[in-house]
Design a protein around this motif. Structure first.
Motif, PDB file in Angstrom:
ATOM      1  N   ARG A  36     -19.766 -33.030 -65.330  1.00 34.56           N
ATOM      2  CA  ARG A  36     -18.668 -32.351 -65.711  1.00 34.56           C
ATOM      3  C   ARG A  36     -19.324 -31.271 -66.573  1.00 34.56           C
ATOM      4  NH1 ARG A  36     -14.555 -34.297 -62.508  1.00 34.56           N
ATOM      5  NH2 ARG A  36     -13.581 -35.903 -63.275  1.00 34.56           N
ATOM      6  N   ASP A  37     -21.030 -31.321 -65.919  1.00 34.76           N
ATOM      7  CA  ASP A  37     -21.405 -29.705 -66.667  1.00 34.76           C
ATOM      8  C   ASP A  37     -20.720 -28.419 -66.489  1.00 34.76           C
ATOM      9  OD1 ASP A  37     -22.834 -28.154 -68.571  1.00 34.76           O
ATOM     10  OD2 ASP A  37     -24.920 -29.703 -68.014  1.00 34.76           O
ATOM     11  N   ARG A  38     -19.798 -27.270 -66.345  1.00 42.80           N
ATOM     12  CA  ARG A  38     -19.444 -26.209 -66.498  1.00 42.80           C
ATOM     13  C   ARG A  38     -20.947 -25.119 -66.383  1.00 42.80           C
ATOM     14  NH1 ARG A  38     -14.889 -28.401 -68.182  1.00 42.80           N
ATOM     15  NH2 ARG A  38     -14.869 -26.083 -70.562  1.00 42.80           N
ATOM     16  N   THR A  39     -21.639 -25.496 -67.892  1.00 42.44           N
ATOM     17  CA  THR A  39     -22.474 -24.096 -68.229  1.00 42.44           C
ATOM     18  C   THR A  39     -23.711 -24.398 -67.715  1.00 42.44           C
ATOM     19  OG1 THR A  39     -21.944 -24.999 -70.430  1.00 42.44           O
ATOM     20  CG2 THR A  39     -24.048 -23.469 -69.920  1.00 42.44           C
ATOM     21  N   HIS A  40     -23.930 -25.701 -66.525  1.00 41.08           N
ATOM     22  CA  HIS A  40     -25.135 -25.918 -65.703  1.00 41.08           C
ATOM     23  C   HIS A  40     -24.383 -25.515 -64.812  1.00 41.08           C
ATOM     24  CE1 HIS A  40     -28.622 -27.277 -64.545  1.00 41.08           C
ATOM     25  NE2 HIS A  40     -28.124 -27.837 -62.906  1.00 41.08           N
ATOM     26  N   LEU A  41     -23.454 -25.536 -64.077  1.00 39.87           N
ATOM     27  CA  LEU A  41     -22.914 -25.079 -62.202  1.00 39.87           C
ATOM     28  C   LEU A  41     -23.225 -23.426 -62.154  1.00 39.87           C
ATOM     29  CD1 LEU A  41     -20.215 -27.581 -62.352  1.00 39.87           C
ATOM     30  CD2 LEU A  41     -22.205 -27.655 -60.824  1.00 39.87           C
ATOM     31  N   LEU A  89     -14.027 -23.009 -62.926  1.00 43.31           N
ATOM     32  CA  LEU A  89     -15.539 -23.743 -62.820  1.00 43.31           C
ATOM     33  C   LEU A  89     -14.326 -25.626 -63.626  1.00 43.31           C
ATOM     34  CD1 LEU A  89     -18.684 -22.544 -62.757  1.00 43.31           C
ATOM     35  CD2 LEU A  89     -17.016 -23.011 -60.733  1.00 43.31           C
ATOM     36  N   GLU A  90     -13.270 -25.626 -63.492  1.00 44.55           N
ATOM     37  CA  GLU A  90     -12.929 -26.415 -63.950  1.00 44.55           C
ATOM     38  C   GLU A  90     -12.368 -27.322 -62.815  1.00 44.55           C
ATOM     39  OE1 GLU A  90     -11.526 -27.672 -67.140  1.00 44.55           O
ATOM     40  OE2 GLU A  90     -11.965 -25.191 -67.729  1.00 44.55           O
ATOM     41  N   ALA A  91     -13.001 -28.363 -63.872  1.00 34.03           N
ATOM     42  CA  ALA A  91     -13.322 -30.013 -62.840  1.00 34.03           C
ATOM     43  C   ALA A  91     -12.320 -30.860 -62.504  1.00 34.03           C
ATOM     44  CB  ALA A  91     -14.127 -31.348 -63.658  1.00 34.03           C
ATOM     45  N   ASP A  92     -12.370 -30.288 -61.055  1.00 36.89           N
ATOM     46  CA  ASP A  92     -11.092 -30.692 -60.005  1.00 36.89           C
ATOM     47  C   ASP A  92     -11.795 -31.840 -59.312  1.00 36.89           C
ATOM     48  OD1 ASP A  92     -12.277 -29.187 -58.953  1.00 36.89           O
ATOM     49  OD2 ASP A  92     -10.527 -28.267 -57.835  1.00 36.89           O
ATOM     50  N   GLY A  93     -11.361 -32.656 -59.509  1.00 37.73           N
ATOM     51  CA  GLY A  93     -11.858 -33.364 -58.182  1.00 37.73           C
ATOM     52  C   GLY A  93     -11.842 -35.010 -58.738  1.00 37.73           C
ATOM     53  N   PRO A  94     -13.050 -35.923 -57.982  1.00 34.83           N
ATOM     54  CA  PRO A  94     -12.923 -37.103 -58.009  1.00 34.83           C
ATOM     55  C   PRO A  94     -12.724 -37.451 -59.217  1.00 34.83           C
ATOM     56  CG  PRO A  94     -15.114 -36.604 -57.191  1.00 34.83           C
ATOM     57  CD  PRO A  94     -13.999 -35.637 -56.980  1.00 34.83           C
ATOM     58  N   GLU A  95     -12.618 -39.126 -59.927  1.00 32.05           N
ATOM     59  CA  GLU A  95     -12.497 -38.796 -61.341  1.00 32.05           C
ATOM     60  C   GLU A  95     -14.002 -39.216 -61.891  1.00 32.05           C
ATOM     61  OE1 GLU A  95     -10.385 -42.933 -61.929  1.00 32.05           O
ATOM     62  OE2 GLU A  95      -8.573 -41.734 -61.486  1.00 32.05           O
ATOM     63  N   GLU A  96     -14.738 -40.236 -60.198  1.00 33.06           N
ATOM     64  CA  GLU A  96     -16.751 -40.187 -60.857  1.00 33.06           C
ATOM     65  C   GLU A  96     -17.328 -39.755 -59.206  1.00 33.06           C
ATOM     66  OE1 GLU A  96     -18.675 -44.914 -61.848  1.00 33.06           O
ATOM     67  OE2 GLU A  96     -16.686 -44.833 -61.401  1.00 33.06           O
ATOM     68  N   ARG A 139     -24.885 -35.996 -49.180  1.00 35.48           N
ATOM     69  CA  ARG A 139     -23.925 -36.669 -49.141  1.00 35.48           C
ATOM     70  C   ARG A 139     -23.880 -37.257 -50.389  1.00 35.48           C
ATOM     71  NH1 ARG A 139     -22.418 -38.716 -44.000  1.00 35.48           N
ATOM     72  NH2 ARG A 139     -23.101 -37.630 -42.197  1.00 35.48           N
ATOM     73  N   ALA A 140     -22.473 -37.020 -50.442  1.00 37.18           N
ATOM     74  CA  ALA A 140     -21.944 -37.783 -52.321  1.00 37.18           C
ATOM     75  C   ALA A 140     -20.946 -38.310 -52.419  1.00 37.18           C
ATOM     76  CB  ALA A 140     -22.020 -36.488 -53.158  1.00 37.18           C
ATOM     77  N   GLY A 164      -9.706 -43.918 -57.999  1.00 38.30           N
ATOM     78  CA  GLY A 164      -8.576 -45.125 -58.501  1.00 38.30           C
ATOM     79  C   GLY A 164      -9.205 -46.762 -58.138  1.00 38.30           C
ATOM     80  N   SER A 165      -8.015 -46.774 -56.656  1.00 39.80           N
ATOM     81  CA  SER A 165      -8.769 -47.267 -55.833  1.00 39.80           C
ATOM     82  C   SER A 165      -8.888 -46.736 -54.958  1.00 39.80           C
ATOM     83  CB  SER A 165      -7.373 -48.057 -55.489  1.00 39.80           C
ATOM     84  OG  SER A 165      -6.323 -47.279 -54.782  1.00 39.80           O
ATOM     85  N   ASP A 166      -9.271 -45.334 -54.535  1.00 38.52           N
ATOM     86  CA  ASP A 166      -9.602 -44.215 -53.512  1.00 38.52           C
ATOM     87  C   ASP A 166     -11.413 -44.131 -53.187  1.00 38.52           C
ATOM     88  OD1 ASP A 166      -7.119 -44.091 -52.115  1.00 38.52           O
ATOM     89  OD2 ASP A 166      -6.527 -42.014 -52.955  1.00 38.52           O
ATOM     90  N   SER A 167     -12.260 -44.155 -52.804  1.00 38.22           N
ATOM     91  CA  SER A 167     -13.714 -43.914 -52.373  1.00 38.22           C
ATOM     92  C   SER A 167     -13.808 -43.213 -50.556  1.00 38.22           C
ATOM     93  CB  SER A 167     -14.067 -44.814 -52.282  1.00 38.22           C
ATOM     94  OG  SER A 167     -14.212 -45.707 -51.401  1.00 38.22           O
ATOM     95  N   GLY A 168     -14.574 -42.146 -51.783  1.00 34.75           N
ATOM     96  CA  GLY A 168     -14.994 -41.769 -49.641  1.00 34.75           C
ATOM     97  C   GLY A 168     -16.917 -40.899 -50.170  1.00 34.75           C
TER      98      GLY A 168
END
Length: 95
Positions: free
Chosen positions: A11-16, A29-36, A59-60, A65-69
Motif C-alpha cells: 500500500r505504497d501510494r507514493t510509489h504508485l 490512490l487510497e488502497a482499496d481491494g483485497p487484504e493481501e 496475473r496477480a 478473508g476466506s475469498d481468493s482470486g
C-alpha cells in the motif's frame, strides 16, 4: 511491473503515484481491494530500453478473508524521461 505489484501489496501510494502517468492517474490512490496480494506472474512483456511504449501481461493473486482470486491484466506503459509509467490496462483480456 514488479515494483508496482509490490507497491500495491504494501500500500505504497507514493510509489504508485510516481509510476503512474499523470494523464491517467486517479486523484485518489487510497488502497482499496483485497487484504493481501499473494503472488505475481508476468505472462509476457514487450518493450525494451530503446522503446517508447511497452506492455506487460500479468496475473496477480490475492486473498481477502476466506475469498481468493486472480487479477489478469494487460498493462500499457510509456517511457517518459527514461522511466516507465503505467498508462492503463485491460482487465481479463481473454474475456
Amino acid at each position: 511491473m514488479r515494483s508496482r505489484y509490490t507497491a500495491f501489496a504494501v500500500r505504497d501510494r507514493t510509489h504508485l503515484a510516481r509510476t503512474w502517468h499523470p494523464a491517467t492517474r486517479p486523484d485518489d490512490l487510497e488502497a482499496d481491494g483485497p487484504e493481501e496480494w499473494t503472488g505475481l506472474t508476468v505472462v509476457r512483456a514487450a518493450g525494451g530500453a530503446d522503446d517508447a511504449t511497452g506492455i506487460v501481461e500479468f496475473r496477480a493473486r490475492w486473498r481477502s478473508g476466506s475469498d481468493s482470486g486472480e487479477l489478469h491484466e494487460v498493462s500499457r506503459f510509456t517511457r517518459v524521461r527514461g522511466r516507465w509509467l503505467y498508462v492503463g490496462g485491460v482487465v481479463d483480456p481473454s474475456a
